[in-house]
Scaffold this motif. Sequence first.
Motif, PDB file in Angstrom:
ATOM      1  N   CYS A   9     -54.121 -65.168 -40.381  1.00  0.00           N
ATOM      2  CA  CYS A   9     -54.199 -63.853 -40.970  1.00  0.00           C
ATOM      3  C   CYS A   9     -53.949 -62.658 -40.247  1.00  0.00           C
ATOM      4  CB  CYS A   9     -53.284 -63.630 -42.031  1.00  0.00           C
ATOM      5  SG  CYS A   9     -52.475 -62.925 -42.077  1.00  0.00           S
ATOM      6  N   LYS A  10     -53.685 -62.132 -39.727  1.00  0.00           N
ATOM      7  CA  LYS A  10     -54.321 -60.828 -39.073  1.00  0.00           C
ATOM      8  C   LYS A  10     -54.506 -59.700 -40.477  1.00  0.00           C
ATOM      9  CE  LYS A  10     -51.170 -56.846 -38.145  1.00  0.00           C
ATOM     10  NZ  LYS A  10     -50.580 -55.815 -36.975  1.00  0.00           N
ATOM     11  N   HIS A  11     -54.163 -60.244 -41.153  1.00  0.00           N
ATOM     12  CA  HIS A  11     -54.838 -59.033 -42.996  1.00  0.00           C
ATOM     13  C   HIS A  11     -55.470 -59.462 -43.407  1.00  0.00           C
ATOM     14  CE1 HIS A  11     -50.882 -57.287 -41.688  1.00  0.00           C
ATOM     15  NE2 HIS A  11     -50.343 -57.873 -41.238  1.00  0.00           N
ATOM     16  N   THR A  55     -49.107 -62.906 -40.664  1.00  0.00           N
ATOM     17  CA  THR A  55     -48.360 -62.208 -38.939  1.00  0.00           C
ATOM     18  C   THR A  55     -49.929 -63.237 -38.269  1.00  0.00           C
ATOM     19  OG1 THR A  55     -47.933 -60.494 -40.065  1.00  0.00           O
ATOM     20  CG2 THR A  55     -48.322 -60.405 -37.746  1.00  0.00           C
ATOM     21  N   SER A  56     -49.383 -63.168 -37.067  1.00  0.00           N
ATOM     22  CA  SER A  56     -50.881 -64.424 -36.418  1.00  0.00           C
ATOM     23  C   SER A  56     -51.812 -63.845 -35.844  1.00  0.00           C
ATOM     24  CB  SER A  56     -50.055 -64.842 -35.030  1.00  0.00           C
ATOM     25  OG  SER A  56     -51.666 -65.593 -34.289  1.00  0.00           O
ATOM     26  N   ALA A  57     -52.671 -64.146 -36.289  1.00  0.00           N
ATOM     27  CA  ALA A  57     -54.557 -63.118 -35.802  1.00  0.00           C
ATOM     28  C   ALA A  57     -55.129 -63.118 -34.603  1.00  0.00           C
ATOM     29  CB  ALA A  57     -55.540 -63.430 -36.614  1.00  0.00           C
ATOM     30  N   GLU A  58     -53.881 -63.924 -33.185  1.00  0.00           N
ATOM     31  CA  GLU A  58     -54.426 -64.448 -32.198  1.00  0.00           C
ATOM     32  C   GLU A  58     -54.511 -62.680 -31.335  1.00  0.00           C
ATOM     33  OE1 GLU A  58     -52.054 -66.450 -28.159  1.00  0.00           O
ATOM     34  OE2 GLU A  58     -51.588 -66.808 -30.169  1.00  0.00           O
ATOM     35  N   GLU A  61     -57.681 -60.934 -32.397  1.00  0.00           N
ATOM     36  CA  GLU A  61     -58.132 -60.858 -32.036  1.00  0.00           C
ATOM     37  C   GLU A  61     -58.612 -60.817 -30.207  1.00  0.00           C
ATOM     38  OE1 GLU A  61     -58.274 -65.408 -32.656  1.00  0.00           O
ATOM     39  OE2 GLU A  61     -58.732 -65.267 -34.787  1.00  0.00           O
ATOM     40  N   LYS A  62     -57.193 -60.397 -29.421  1.00  0.00           N
ATOM     41  CA  LYS A  62     -57.640 -60.108 -28.740  1.00  0.00           C
ATOM     42  C   LYS A  62     -57.680 -58.811 -28.401  1.00  0.00           C
ATOM     43  CE  LYS A  62     -53.897 -63.800 -26.618  1.00  0.00           C
ATOM     44  NZ  LYS A  62     -52.586 -63.296 -25.865  1.00  0.00           N
ATOM     45  N   GLU A  63     -57.322 -57.752 -29.223  1.00  0.00           N
ATOM     46  CA  GLU A  63     -57.969 -56.627 -29.495  1.00  0.00           C
ATOM     47  C   GLU A  63     -58.844 -56.568 -29.999  1.00  0.00           C
ATOM     48  OE1 GLU A  63     -55.144 -55.582 -31.815  1.00  0.00           O
ATOM     49  OE2 GLU A  63     -53.031 -55.111 -30.725  1.00  0.00           O
ATOM     50  N   LYS A  65     -61.581 -58.498 -29.100  1.00  0.00           N
ATOM     51  CA  LYS A  65     -62.346 -58.830 -27.647  1.00  0.00           C
ATOM     52  C   LYS A  65     -62.749 -58.063 -26.865  1.00  0.00           C
ATOM     53  CE  LYS A  65     -62.822 -62.620 -24.259  1.00  0.00           C
ATOM     54  NZ  LYS A  65     -62.327 -63.715 -23.313  1.00  0.00           N
ATOM     55  N   LYS A  66     -61.470 -56.867 -26.507  1.00  0.00           N
ATOM     56  CA  LYS A  66     -60.997 -56.189 -25.481  1.00  0.00           C
ATOM     57  C   LYS A  66     -62.295 -54.689 -26.004  1.00  0.00           C
ATOM     58  CE  LYS A  66     -57.929 -53.628 -22.624  1.00  0.00           C
ATOM     59  NZ  LYS A  66     -56.473 -53.377 -22.040  1.00  0.00           N
ATOM     60  N   CYS A  67     -62.436 -54.676 -27.543  1.00  0.00           N
ATOM     61  CA  CYS A  67     -62.721 -53.720 -27.876  1.00  0.00           C
ATOM     62  C   CYS A  67     -64.510 -53.407 -27.684  1.00  0.00           C
ATOM     63  CB  CYS A  67     -62.524 -53.094 -29.403  1.00  0.00           C
ATOM     64  SG  CYS A  67     -62.946 -52.003 -30.615  1.00  0.00           S
ATOM     65  N   ILE A  68     -65.072 -54.862 -28.143  1.00  0.00           N
ATOM     66  CA  ILE A  68     -66.385 -55.547 -27.831  1.00  0.00           C
ATOM     67  C   ILE A  68     -66.438 -55.518 -26.078  1.00  0.00           C
ATOM     68  CG2 ILE A  68     -67.867 -57.363 -27.253  1.00  0.00           C
ATOM     69  CD1 ILE A  68     -66.233 -57.667 -30.077  1.00  0.00           C
TER      70      ILE A  68
END
Length: 93
Positions: A9-11, A55-58, A61-63, A65-68
Amino acid sequence: MEEKTCGNCKHFARHYTISNTQILSLCYGHCKKKKFITEQKREILEDQKSCDFWTSAEQKEKEQKKCIENVLRDTENSLRKIRCILELQAPRK
């Protein structure tokens, strides 16, 4: 379809520990959403069944990765500039 657990979960904010020179992830964490909603115990296991706030963490995770990737690109540019400065300031033989 992915199973709805707290760990995906994204939370879900995973907890970590430091062991010598390593950062190790633990199998528990806390819910950032419930912090503002309820006074329930916030510590949860990653494989615990999800709640209504799941809420899905997908996307998270994308955000992340882009930040990193952006931080690494900026760091590379900064290091390149530092190298140029050091080369200009190096004593000539």
